[in-house]
Design an enzyme around this catalytic site. Structure first.
Site, PDB file in Angstrom:
ATOM      1  N   GLU A 289      46.729 -16.410  33.981  1.00 49.28           N
ATOM      2  CA  GLU A 289      45.639 -17.093  33.257  1.00 49.28           C
ATOM      3  C   GLU A 289      46.114 -17.647  31.917  1.00 49.28           C
ATOM      4  O   GLU A 289      45.653 -18.697  31.474  1.00 49.28           O
ATOM      5  CB  GLU A 289      44.466 -16.120  33.062  1.00 49.28           C
ATOM      6  CG  GLU A 289      43.779 -15.804  34.389  1.00 49.28           C
ATOM      7  CD  GLU A 289      42.688 -14.762  34.256  1.00 49.28           C
ATOM      8  OE1 GLU A 289      42.982 -13.671  33.731  1.00 49.28           O
ATOM      9  OE2 GLU A 289      41.548 -15.028  34.664  1.00 49.28           O
TER      10      GLU A 289
ATOM     11  N   GLU B  56      43.670  -9.458  40.913  1.00 48.51           N
ATOM     12  CA  GLU B  56      42.634  -8.617  40.291  1.00 48.51           C
ATOM     13  C   GLU B  56      41.725  -7.889  41.283  1.00 48.51           C
ATOM     14  O   GLU B  56      41.428  -6.695  41.077  1.00 48.51           O
ATOM     15  CB  GLU B  56      41.789  -9.436  39.305  1.00 48.51           C
ATOM     16  CG  GLU B  56      42.465  -9.698  37.960  1.00 48.51           C
ATOM     17  CD  GLU B  56      43.316 -10.958  37.937  1.00 48.51           C
ATOM     18  OE1 GLU B  56      43.683 -11.454  39.026  1.00 48.51           O
ATOM     19  OE2 GLU B  56      43.621 -11.449  36.839  1.00 48.51           O
TER      20      GLU B  56
HETATM   21  N1  COA Z   1      50.037  -3.304  33.089  1.00 52.38           N
HETATM   22  C1  COA Z   1      50.671  -2.214  32.664  1.00 52.38           C
HETATM   23  N2  COA Z   1      51.916  -1.874  33.037  1.00 52.38           N
HETATM   24  C2  COA Z   1      52.531  -2.706  33.904  1.00 52.38           C
HETATM   25  C3  COA Z   1      51.930  -3.864  34.387  1.00 52.38           C
HETATM   26  C4  COA Z   1      50.624  -4.167  33.942  1.00 52.38           C
HETATM   27  N3  COA Z   1      49.971  -5.259  34.332  1.00 52.38           N
HETATM   28  N4  COA Z   1      52.786  -4.472  35.229  1.00 52.38           N
HETATM   29  C5  COA Z   1      53.891  -3.719  35.258  1.00 52.38           C
HETATM   30  N5  COA Z   1      53.739  -2.648  34.465  1.00 52.38           N
HETATM   31  C6  COA Z   1      54.697  -1.555  34.225  1.00 52.38           C
HETATM   32  C7  COA Z   1      54.802  -0.649  35.434  1.00 52.38           C
HETATM   33  O1  COA Z   1      53.769   0.304  35.440  1.00 52.38           O
HETATM   34  C8  COA Z   1      56.165  -0.059  35.222  1.00 52.38           C
HETATM   35  O2  COA Z   1      56.060   0.988  34.289  1.00 52.38           O
HETATM   36  P1  COA Z   1      56.942   2.333  34.480  1.00 52.38           P
HETATM   37  O3  COA Z   1      58.359   1.860  34.392  1.00 52.38           O
HETATM   38  O4  COA Z   1      56.506   3.167  33.329  1.00 52.38           O
HETATM   39  O5  COA Z   1      56.580   2.876  35.831  1.00 52.38           O
HETATM   40  C9  COA Z   1      56.951  -1.194  34.570  1.00 52.38           C
HETATM   41  O6  COA Z   1      55.994  -2.104  34.061  1.00 52.38           O
HETATM   42  C10 COA Z   1      57.810  -1.953  35.562  1.00 52.38           C
HETATM   43  O7  COA Z   1      56.965  -2.349  36.647  1.00 52.38           O
HETATM   44  P2  COA Z   1      57.425  -2.198  38.168  1.00 52.38           P
HETATM   45  O8  COA Z   1      56.185  -2.323  39.003  1.00 52.38           O
HETATM   46  O9  COA Z   1      58.276  -1.006  38.352  1.00 52.38           O
HETATM   47  O10 COA Z   1      58.331  -3.509  38.300  1.00 52.38           O
HETATM   48  P3  COA Z   1      58.655  -4.348  39.614  1.00 52.38           P
HETATM   49  O11 COA Z   1      59.711  -5.326  39.209  1.00 52.38           O
HETATM   50  O12 COA Z   1      58.911  -3.451  40.771  1.00 52.38           O
HETATM   51  O13 COA Z   1      57.316  -5.143  39.940  1.00 52.38           O
HETATM   52  C11 COA Z   1      55.385  -6.474  39.382  1.00 52.38           C
HETATM   53  C12 COA Z   1      56.851  -6.145  39.064  1.00 52.38           C
HETATM   54  C13 COA Z   1      54.927  -7.462  38.344  1.00 52.38           C
HETATM   55  C14 COA Z   1      55.282  -7.108  40.788  1.00 52.38           C
HETATM   56  C15 COA Z   1      54.544  -5.176  39.351  1.00 52.38           C
HETATM   57  O14 COA Z   1      54.820  -4.493  38.150  1.00 52.38           O
HETATM   58  C16 COA Z   1      53.058  -5.391  39.421  1.00 52.38           C
HETATM   59  O15 COA Z   1      52.522  -5.617  40.502  1.00 52.38           O
HETATM   60  N6  COA Z   1      52.357  -5.330  38.252  1.00 52.38           N
HETATM   61  C17 COA Z   1      50.917  -5.426  38.185  1.00 52.38           C
HETATM   62  C18 COA Z   1      50.455  -6.836  38.495  1.00 52.38           C
HETATM   63  C19 COA Z   1      48.951  -6.920  38.428  1.00 52.38           C
HETATM   64  O16 COA Z   1      48.220  -6.383  39.239  1.00 52.38           O
HETATM   65  N7  COA Z   1      48.469  -7.668  37.416  1.00 52.38           N
HETATM   66  C20 COA Z   1      47.073  -7.915  37.255  1.00 52.38           C
HETATM   67  C21 COA Z   1      46.539  -7.096  36.141  1.00 52.38           C
HETATM   68  S1  COA Z   1      44.872  -7.584  35.833  1.00 52.38           S
END
Ligand code: COA
Length: 242
Positions: A107, A127
């Site tokens: 966004e 979301e």
């Molecule tokens: N909020 C808070 N923490 C987040 C985050 C978010 N939106 N996205 C990633 N992180 C954190 C993870 O919890 C992780 O923390 P940790 O190391 O303490 O466990 C760290 O960032 C690394 O994320 P990880 O998921 O291990 O990395 P990845 O490379 O395997 O995957 C993503 C990357 C972006 C695909 C995945 O992190 C993800 O799906 N994030 C959430 C996306 C989401 O739903 N966003 C919408 C929010 S409204």
């Protein structure tokens, strides 16, 4: 600044999102810091380049913080007000997206005027998977940018748009190798910096309002009386090219 890096140049500000421990997720501190950048750009208009560090643009709003928020916070529009403020900045904004731009990160990119992507860019709004909706602009900005069909696939079916999709659907202007992304974004800003800045500012204002013969003519009336217009046209007529 603890969540962003701000580089102030004469004609532009470069902001890099930096929360490596959370994939640059947008938390309250980052929202506050981005508001500070907006205030500075409203005070002294310059172009904005927005990017993320470490091969991620932003993985969304900070889910740990979202988990704690209730109806009051939702009604405050914490992210949507920031993104609206960014969208309304006086001069053009460019998002250089490398890697994930998900949820609020997408966004934020949608709120910019122009997006460039690296081949690893991924846009998505997951979301509903978290039991909420994308309430900071995706429901209408993505539709405006890519059309209702694509927007519904992203918003309702969890479709992620890779760089090729984003280019095909017009969401991004260009896909550039990650190593060249910032250089290319700066070249785009260079081009905009060469334009008349009041002309650019009024064009953005009028175009964002959807354009209307009345606003267009009023804005043009202001520009026709500007010294810059006279100088630029004189230079053209004298054989110089801007
Ligand atoms: N909020 C808070 N923490 C987040 C985050 C978010 N939106 N996205 C990633 N992180 C954190 C993870 O919890 C992780 O923390 P940790 O190391 O303490 O466990 C760290 O960032 C690394 O994320 P990880 O998921 O291990 O990395 P990845 O490379 O395997 O995957 C993503 C990357 C972006 C695909 C995945 O992190 C993800 O799906 N994030 C959430 C996306 C989401 O739903 N966003 C919408 C929010 S409204």
């Amino acid at each position: 600044m603890s969540t962003i890096v701000v580089e102030e140049l004469d004609d532009r500000v470069v902001v890099t999102l930096r929360r490596p421990e959370a994939r640059n997720a947008i938390n309250a501190a980052m929202v506050g810091e981005l508001h500070e950048v907006c205030a500075a750009l409203e005070e002294r208009p310059r172009l904005l380049l927005l990017t993320g560090e470490g091969g991620t643009f932003a993985a969304g709003a900070d889910i740990g913080e979202l988990r704690q928020r209730g109806r009051e916070q939702a009604l405050q529009g914490i992210n949507s007000r920031l993104f609206d403020r960014i969208a309304r900045l006086p001069l053009p904004t460019v998002a250089a997206v490398d890697g994930y731009a998900l949820g609020g990160g997408a966004e934020l990119a949608y709120a910019c005027d122009i997006r460039l992507a690296s081949p690893s860019a991924v846009f998505g709004n997951p979301e509903p998977g978290l039991g909420i909706l994308a309430a900071a602009g995706a429901c209408w900005r993505l539709r405006e940018l890519a059309g209702a069909s694509v927007a519904k696939q992203v918003l309702l079916a969890g479709r992620r748009l890779d760089a090729d999709d984003a280019l095909r659907f017009g969401l991004v202007a260009e896909v550039v190798p990650a190593g060249d992304l910032l250089k290319r974004a700066h070249a785009l800003l260079d081009r905009m910096a060469r334009s008349g800045q009041l002309a650019l500012r009024l064009t953005k204002l009028v175009a964002d309002g959807g354009g209307h013969p009345l606003t267009d003519e009023l804005a043009q009336a202001i520009l026709f009386e500007s010294e810059e217009k006279a100088e630029r046209m004189d230079a053209f007529l004298a054989g110089g090219r801007s």
